[in-house]
Design a protein around this motif. Structure first.
Motif: not given
Length: 152
Positions: A53-55, A62-66, A138-142, A150-151
């Motif tokens: 729940n944090h970074d 939430a986040l999405g991976y592609s 990784k696409h993080q949504k804050f 990320v990456g």
């Protein structure tokens, strides 16, 4: 003179890569654990990566991976390197892509070896190399409305 243990269970198994996958569906720790089951393994190490729940001091909603189309092949290449370096009886690795929520499983890897130290070492090598080398982003949504790749 030291004795060499010639028991097949003390060595790597042939065809020890049991499961490799990149999936849009939910991951299962049980599936990975079952995939690496081996009667000759005295140690099984699992790593489960979850969405936190944090970074970097920011709240993650939430986040999405592609991933690149080569991601699964790259996972297999890394698995083959781990199998060549350690006496792996069985190995499995699955990574999730798509939209995930906090608490969801993002990656599950498992390694079975004759002894626990080998299993721990091989599992760490597997997850560390997967994180560094496989083209999964990784696409993080804050919580504050911002986002971050990320990456990529």
């Amino acid at each position: 003179m030291a004795q060499v243990n010639e028991h097949p269970g003390e060595q790597a198994a042939q065809d020890s890569i049991k499961l490799i996958g990149v999936r849009e569906s939910a991951l299962s720790v049980d599936e990975v654990f079952q995939a690496v089951g081996d009667d000759a393994a005295g140690g099984v190490a699992l790593f489960v990566g979850t969405v936190r729940n944090h970074d970097g001091g920011a709240d993650v909603d939430a986040l999405g991976y592609s991933c690149h189309p080569s991601a699964e092949a790259e996972m297999r290449r890394i698995a083959e390197k781990v199998v060549a370096e350690y006496p792996v009886r069985a190995l499995a690795a699955v990574h999730r892509v798509g939209d995930l929520r906090v608490g969801d499983l993002a990656v599950v890897v498992g390694v079975a070896c004759p002894h626990r130290a080998e299993a721990f070492d091989a599992c760490r090598k597997l997850i560390d190399d997967l994180k560094h080398e496989v083209p999964i982003w990784k696409h993080q949504k804050f919580s504050d409305g911002t986002d971050e790749w990320v990456g990529a």
